[in-house]
Design an enzyme around this catalytic site. Structure first.
Site, PDB file in Angstrom:
ATOM      1  N   TYR A 186       0.855  -1.179   0.000  1.00  0.00           N
ATOM      2  CA  TYR A 186       0.000   0.000   0.000  1.00  0.00           C
ATOM      3  C   TYR A 186       0.897   1.238   0.000  1.00  0.00           C
ATOM      4  O   TYR A 186       1.952   1.248  -0.604  1.00  0.00           O
ATOM      5  CB  TYR A 186      -0.981  -0.074   1.197  1.00  0.00           C
ATOM      6  CG  TYR A 186      -2.252   0.680   0.915  1.00  0.00           C
ATOM      7  CD1 TYR A 186      -3.153   0.217  -0.031  1.00  0.00           C
ATOM      8  CD2 TYR A 186      -2.528   1.881   1.552  1.00  0.00           C
ATOM      9  CE1 TYR A 186      -4.296   0.941  -0.341  1.00  0.00           C
ATOM     10  CE2 TYR A 186      -3.669   2.603   1.252  1.00  0.00           C
ATOM     11  CZ  TYR A 186      -4.545   2.130   0.308  1.00  0.00           C
ATOM     12  OH  TYR A 186      -5.677   2.851   0.002  1.00  0.00           O
ATOM     13  N   LYS A 244      -6.270  -2.329  -0.575  1.00  0.00           N
ATOM     14  CA  LYS A 244      -7.004  -2.182   0.682  1.00  0.00           C
ATOM     15  C   LYS A 244      -7.616  -3.534   1.086  1.00  0.00           C
ATOM     16  O   LYS A 244      -7.579  -3.916   2.259  1.00  0.00           O
ATOM     17  CB  LYS A 244      -8.108  -1.144   0.470  1.00  0.00           C
ATOM     18  CG  LYS A 244      -8.457  -0.368   1.686  1.00  0.00           C
ATOM     19  CD  LYS A 244      -7.513   0.791   1.894  1.00  0.00           C
ATOM     20  CE  LYS A 244      -7.733   1.437   3.242  1.00  0.00           C
ATOM     21  NZ  LYS A 244      -6.928   2.608   3.470  1.00  0.00           N
ATOM     22  N   GLU A 301     -12.991   4.708  -0.815  1.00  0.00           N
ATOM     23  CA  GLU A 301     -11.575   5.058  -0.628  1.00  0.00           C
ATOM     24  C   GLU A 301     -11.121   6.077  -1.674  1.00  0.00           C
ATOM     25  O   GLU A 301     -11.393   5.914  -2.868  1.00  0.00           O
ATOM     26  CB  GLU A 301     -10.749   3.769  -0.768  1.00  0.00           C
ATOM     27  CG  GLU A 301      -9.287   3.919  -0.415  1.00  0.00           C
ATOM     28  CD  GLU A 301      -9.047   4.070   1.075  1.00  0.00           C
ATOM     29  OE1 GLU A 301      -9.821   3.524   1.885  1.00  0.00           O
ATOM     30  OE2 GLU A 301      -8.077   4.767   1.432  1.00  0.00           O
ATOM     31  N   ASP A 302     -10.420   7.097  -1.207  1.00  0.00           N
ATOM     32  CA  ASP A 302      -9.753   8.060  -2.100  1.00  0.00           C
ATOM     33  C   ASP A 302     -10.672   8.776  -3.082  1.00  0.00           C
ATOM     34  O   ASP A 302     -10.314   8.962  -4.254  1.00  0.00           O
ATOM     35  CB  ASP A 302      -8.588   7.375  -2.840  1.00  0.00           C
ATOM     36  CG  ASP A 302      -7.423   7.096  -1.893  1.00  0.00           C
ATOM     37  OD1 ASP A 302      -7.452   7.607  -0.763  1.00  0.00           O
ATOM     38  OD2 ASP A 302      -6.508   6.375  -2.278  1.00  0.00           O
ATOM     39  N   ASP A 317     -11.066   7.403   4.466  1.00  0.00           N
ATOM     40  CA  ASP A 317     -10.333   8.673   4.522  1.00  0.00           C
ATOM     41  C   ASP A 317     -10.945   9.609   5.550  1.00  0.00           C
ATOM     42  O   ASP A 317     -10.243  10.380   6.191  1.00  0.00           O
ATOM     43  CB  ASP A 317     -10.346   9.360   3.151  1.00  0.00           C
ATOM     44  CG  ASP A 317      -9.791   8.434   2.090  1.00  0.00           C
ATOM     45  OD1 ASP A 317      -8.617   8.089   2.191  1.00  0.00           O
ATOM     46  OD2 ASP A 317     -10.554   8.032   1.200  1.00  0.00           O
ATOM     47  N   ALA A 346      -7.564  22.016   6.316  1.00  0.00           N
ATOM     48  CA  ALA A 346      -8.942  21.521   6.477  1.00  0.00           C
ATOM     49  C   ALA A 346      -9.449  20.864   5.197  1.00  0.00           C
ATOM     50  O   ALA A 346     -10.405  21.309   4.586  1.00  0.00           O
ATOM     51  CB  ALA A 346      -9.849  22.679   6.896  1.00  0.00           C
ATOM     52  N   GLY A 347      -8.760  19.786   4.777  1.00  0.00           N
ATOM     53  CA  GLY A 347      -9.205  19.013   3.618  1.00  0.00           C
ATOM     54  C   GLY A 347      -9.998  17.796   4.078  1.00  0.00           C
ATOM     55  O   GLY A 347     -10.666  17.834   5.119  1.00  0.00           O
ATOM     56  N   THR A 348      -9.905  16.721   3.293  1.00  0.00           N
ATOM     57  CA  THR A 348     -10.679  15.510   3.600  1.00  0.00           C
ATOM     58  C   THR A 348     -10.356  14.979   4.991  1.00  0.00           C
ATOM     59  O   THR A 348     -11.246  14.753   5.810  1.00  0.00           O
ATOM     60  CB  THR A 348     -10.333  14.379   2.603  1.00  0.00           C
ATOM     61  OG1 THR A 348     -10.270  14.922   1.315  1.00  0.00           O
ATOM     62  CG2 THR A 348     -11.319  13.254   2.684  1.00  0.00           C
ATOM     63  N   ALA A 349      -9.062  14.779   5.238  1.00  0.00           N
ATOM     64  CA  ALA A 349      -8.672  14.149   6.498  1.00  0.00           C
ATOM     65  C   ALA A 349      -8.971  15.076   7.679  1.00  0.00           C
ATOM     66  O   ALA A 349      -9.597  14.662   8.660  1.00  0.00           O
ATOM     67  CB  ALA A 349      -7.198  13.786   6.454  1.00  0.00           C
ATOM     68  N   ASN A 407       2.043  13.392   5.598  1.00  0.00           N
ATOM     69  CA  ASN A 407       3.147  12.578   5.117  1.00  0.00           C
ATOM     70  C   ASN A 407       3.253  12.759   3.606  1.00  0.00           C
ATOM     71  O   ASN A 407       2.333  13.303   3.000  1.00  0.00           O
ATOM     72  CB  ASN A 407       2.978  11.112   5.557  1.00  0.00           C
ATOM     73  CG  ASN A 407       1.646  10.518   5.151  1.00  0.00           C
ATOM     74  OD1 ASN A 407       1.327  10.525   3.972  1.00  0.00           O
ATOM     75  ND2 ASN A 407       0.868  10.037   6.101  1.00  0.00           N
TER      76      ASN A 407
HETATM   77  P1  NAD Z   1      -6.315  17.345   1.268  1.00  0.00           P
HETATM   78  O1  NAD Z   1      -5.611  17.847   0.063  1.00  0.00           O
HETATM   79  O2  NAD Z   1      -7.756  16.997   1.164  1.00  0.00           O
HETATM   80  O3  NAD Z   1      -6.181  18.436   2.449  1.00  0.00           O
HETATM   81  C1  NAD Z   1      -5.076  19.280   2.653  1.00  0.00           C
HETATM   82  C2  NAD Z   1      -5.620  20.632   3.078  1.00  0.00           C
HETATM   83  O4  NAD Z   1      -4.533  21.461   3.475  1.00  0.00           O
HETATM   84  C3  NAD Z   1      -6.367  21.354   1.951  1.00  0.00           C
HETATM   85  O5  NAD Z   1      -7.625  21.797   2.380  1.00  0.00           O
HETATM   86  C4  NAD Z   1      -5.431  22.488   1.625  1.00  0.00           C
HETATM   87  O6  NAD Z   1      -6.112  23.625   1.113  1.00  0.00           O
HETATM   88  C5  NAD Z   1      -4.800  22.753   2.980  1.00  0.00           C
HETATM   89  N1  NAD Z   1      -3.583  23.558   2.889  1.00  0.00           N
HETATM   90  C6  NAD Z   1      -2.664  23.604   1.903  1.00  0.00           C
HETATM   91  N2  NAD Z   1      -1.737  24.523   2.172  1.00  0.00           N
HETATM   92  C7  NAD Z   1      -2.066  25.086   3.356  1.00  0.00           C
HETATM   93  C8  NAD Z   1      -1.489  26.108   4.143  1.00  0.00           C
HETATM   94  N3  NAD Z   1      -0.377  26.760   3.764  1.00  0.00           N
HETATM   95  N4  NAD Z   1      -2.090  26.405   5.314  1.00  0.00           N
HETATM   96  C9  NAD Z   1      -3.201  25.764   5.718  1.00  0.00           C
HETATM   97  N5  NAD Z   1      -3.796  24.812   4.987  1.00  0.00           N
HETATM   98  C10 NAD Z   1      -3.229  24.464   3.826  1.00  0.00           C
HETATM   99  O7  NAD Z   1      -5.461  16.133   1.787  1.00  0.00           O
HETATM  100  P2  NAD Z   1      -5.892  15.059   2.902  1.00  0.00           P
HETATM  101  O8  NAD Z   1      -6.349  13.823   2.240  1.00  0.00           O
HETATM  102  O9  NAD Z   1      -6.772  15.718   3.885  1.00  0.00           O
HETATM  103  O10 NAD Z   1      -4.475  14.735   3.549  1.00  0.00           O
HETATM  104  C11 NAD Z   1      -3.688  15.743   4.162  1.00  0.00           C
HETATM  105  C12 NAD Z   1      -2.448  15.121   4.774  1.00  0.00           C
HETATM  106  O11 NAD Z   1      -2.814  14.331   5.884  1.00  0.00           O
HETATM  107  C13 NAD Z   1      -1.675  14.207   3.828  1.00  0.00           C
HETATM  108  O12 NAD Z   1      -0.300  14.402   3.990  1.00  0.00           O
HETATM  109  C14 NAD Z   1      -2.056  12.853   4.292  1.00  0.00           C
HETATM  110  O13 NAD Z   1      -1.051  11.905   4.002  1.00  0.00           O
HETATM  111  C15 NAD Z   1      -2.196  13.072   5.772  1.00  0.00           C
HETATM  112  N6  NAD Z   1      -3.069  12.061   6.382  1.00  0.00           N
HETATM  113  C16 NAD Z   1      -2.599  11.340   7.434  1.00  0.00           C
HETATM  114  C17 NAD Z   1      -3.409  10.370   7.994  1.00  0.00           C
HETATM  115  C18 NAD Z   1      -2.949   9.561   9.154  1.00  0.00           C
HETATM  116  O14 NAD Z   1      -1.945   9.872   9.715  1.00  0.00           O
HETATM  117  N7  NAD Z   1      -3.670   8.518   9.536  1.00  0.00           N
HETATM  118  C19 NAD Z   1      -4.667  10.126   7.482  1.00  0.00           C
HETATM  119  C20 NAD Z   1      -5.118  10.880   6.415  1.00  0.00           C
HETATM  120  C21 NAD Z   1      -4.308  11.859   5.875  1.00  0.00           C
END
Ligand code: NAD
Length: 554
Positions: free
Chosen positions: A91, A164, A235-236, A259, A292-295, A404
């Site tokens: 993965y 997955k 997923e994704d 996610d 403030a994205g998906t995660a 990451n």
């Molecule tokens: P995403 O692209 O949906 O979200 C990222 C967010 O960060 C976006 O809303 C973006 O606009 C914002 N962003 C970008 N630049 C910025 C800045 N300068 N200031 C503030 N916000 C900013 O991505 P995602 O799927 O939410 O994932 C985000 C990160 O979290 C990835 O690196 C992912 O690997 C990590 N993640 C970790 C885990 C875990 O540890 N279990 C789980 C999910 C995601």
């Protein structure tokens, strides 16, 4: 007519050198295999050695795929025995490299492709599998819009669902013969793919709006109709679709979005461990999410749901959450806020320097968060000033720089521990080495979703749950958190990813119990722990029905 030789070509049935002399004679395999009759353990030892001699992780990924296509039991044996080591190979992150090459490297498929251009074929596509209503426990689907930080990969993202499912089997013993991987092909906005003559998916831009919704509705209706007991894992997907699908369909279908919900729950587990150290409750927390994205919003959703379970109204809970995105603190006077951020938009009147952006440091200084989460992919965003301000506000803040890979993490654990004088309770998204400071070893937990979703899926299946409820997610998070002892300073907030089968069984039992108390379980078990153990598929060669295989070869 092949007598029974088809068993060598069928990955479900093939056992290579483990076919006994009697089986070899009966199935017409005489002289087709070397003399030695091996156990699956001996085969796995050889495969592990072969795997080790591959030059890099992508070559290991290709080797494992070929083994999966040749001998499924042996593949899962290898994966189960070395899961912690092989998770990053089957993965994230290696799968990202494989996805980029997918159309070029394509050989055969183990997924179902549902096209937005042929929505009328969805039912017929499932029916080609020849499976009955009781034959399927789990379907993982992806439209591959937002893969693991590499973005939109269209049909190339098919292996996300396949990978997955492999982890579900290796980590929680989900029967690999009772699952389906689905790619929802709605096109791609990845110009590199659209320009590539080898690209195998629908060669047009991503379809959005009504047509997209019609595909999702049809997929959910058909899958639930044909396989009424199957958990439907998403997923994704892109952030808007992920959230919308969950909200619109989560009450009617047995949906789980890893996610959002899986990630939210694993973060909840880290927060629960942190609260064991600080003695706080959910209702007392103040959460700042940076990115403030998906995660990030999924985490905000789960933590605010836990605040509600702890006695707050939804409004009170949301008032304890601050989202920060690219334009600073998310406020209700901002134009074009994505729907998933809107519930948390702070009243503009709350912010003093109206018109300007409010940055992370100012928010931390004014809000005194008890939890700071980083999901922004902005390396170094949690500066020394931010970490010190965080610790000035509360004694033991929970600090979760989750982005990451390592090159994107908001603060490296060594700095977080140093700048907080060891007071920040840190967990990350990447695997991180322990940090030594003033004679204390700080173990950094990894918020790996694999600690949670396999057990959650198994528990849902064992309970025959008709929905995945917030209570089940909370129970899963709690079961993960219960596996760590935070008594000593420096203890990890999350368990290691070492013994996933045992920890998935614990999570599954807790989830099945929660399903029963939430009134969504359809199966009752006297001894739930035993029911979970019995439900777990193990990678052993089962008895072989020689007569029917000989008949199949006629
Ligand atoms: P995403 O692209 O949906 O979200 C990222 C967010 O960060 C976006 O809303 C973006 O606009 C914002 N962003 C970008 N630049 C910025 C800045 N300068 N200031 C503030 N916000 C900013 O991505 P995602 O799927 O939410 O994932 C985000 C990160 O979290 C990835 O690196 C992912 O690997 C990590 N993640 C970790 C885990 C875990 O540890 N279990 C789980 C999910 C995601």
């Amino acid at each position: 007519m092949d007598n029974g030789q088809h068993v060598l070509r069928d990955a479900h049935l093939n056992r290579g050198t483990a076919f006994t002399s009697e089986q070899r004679r009966a199935l017409g395999l005489t002289g087709r295999l070397p003399a030695s009759v091996e156990t699956v353990e001996a085969q796995a030892a050889r495969s592990y050695q072969q795997l080790g001699s591959q030059p890099d992780d992508l070559a290991k990924y290709v080797y494992l795929n070929a083994l999966h296509d040749r001998n499924e039991t042996l593949y899962f044996r290898l994966l189960t025995d070395h899961l912690a080591e092989l998770l990053p190979v089957v993965y994230d992150p290696t799968i990202g490299d494989a996805i980029e090459q997918w159309s070029h490297e394509y050989r055969r498929s183990r997924a179902l492709y549902l096209s937005v251009d042929q929505i009328g074929d969805v039912r017929a596509s499932f029916e080609t599998l020849g499976l009955g209503p009781d034959d399927v426990d789990l379907i993982v689907c992806s439209d591959a819009e937002e893969i693991l930080g590499i973005g939109d990969w269209g049909v190339n993202g098919t292996d996300i669902a396949v990978g997955k499912l492999a982890i579900y089997t290796a980590a929680a013993g989900i029967d690999p013969h009772r699952v389906i991987a689905v790619n929802l092909d709605v096109g791609t906005d990845n110009q590199e793919l659209l320009d590539d003559p080898a690209y195998l998916g629908n060669r047009h831009e991503r379809v959005r709006g009504e047509k997209y919704d019609e595909l999702i509705d049809t997929y959910l209706d058909v899958a639930s109709d044909l396989f009424p007991h199957a958990l439907l894992h998403f997923e994704d997907f892109g952030p808007s679709n992920a959230r919308r699908i969950l909200i619109e369909h989560g009450e009617r279908h047995r949906i789980f979005n890893d996610d959002m919900q899986g990630t939210g729950a694993i973060v909840m587990a880290a927060v629960m461990s942190g609260m064991k150290v600080t003695g706080g409750r959910f209702a007392d927390q103040r959460l700042v999410v940076f990115g403030a994205g998906t995660a990030g919003t999924g985490m905000a959703d789960q933590i605010s749901a836990a605040m509600v379970a702890d006695g707050l109204t939804l409004e009170q809970a949301r008032a304890r959450v601050w989202l920060i995105d690219k334009d600073g603190l998310v406020t209700d006077d901002m134009d074009h806020l994505p729907d998933y951020q809107q519930p948390y938009a702070r009243p503009a009147a709350e912010v003093t320097d109206a018109g300007g952006t409010v940055d992370l440091l100012s928010v931390v200084e004014s809000v005194h968060p008890t939890i700071l989460i980083g999901t922004s992919t902005v390396a170094g965003a949690f500066t020394e000033d931010v970490v010190r301000a965080l610790c000035a506000g509360v004694e033991r803040p929970v600090l979760l720089p989750l982005s990451n890979p390592t090159s994107r993490i908001e603060v490296i654990p060594r700095d977080a521990i140093a700048w907080s004088d060891g007071n920040a309770l840190v967990a990350t998204g990447i695997p991180a080495d322990p940090v030594e400071r003033d004679g204390v070893t700080y173990h950094i937990g990894q918020g790996n979703n694999a600690l949670l979703y396999p057990g959650l899926g198994l528990g849902t299946i064992v309970a025959g749950a008709s929905r995945v409820t917030d209570g089940m997610l909370l129970a899963a998070a709690n079961a993960v958190a219960e596996q760590v002892d935070v008594g000593a300073r420096g203890a990890s907030l999350l368990p290691p990813v070492e013994d996933l089968r045992a920890s998935s069984a614990i999570v599954a039992a807790a989830v099945a119990r929660a399903a029963a108390s939430d009134g969504v379980a359809t199966k009752v078990h006297g001894d739930l722990d035993a029911a979970v153990r019995e439900a777990m598929w193990t990678p052993q060669y089962p008895p072989l029905d020689l007569a029917s295989e000989m008949e199949a070869g006629r």
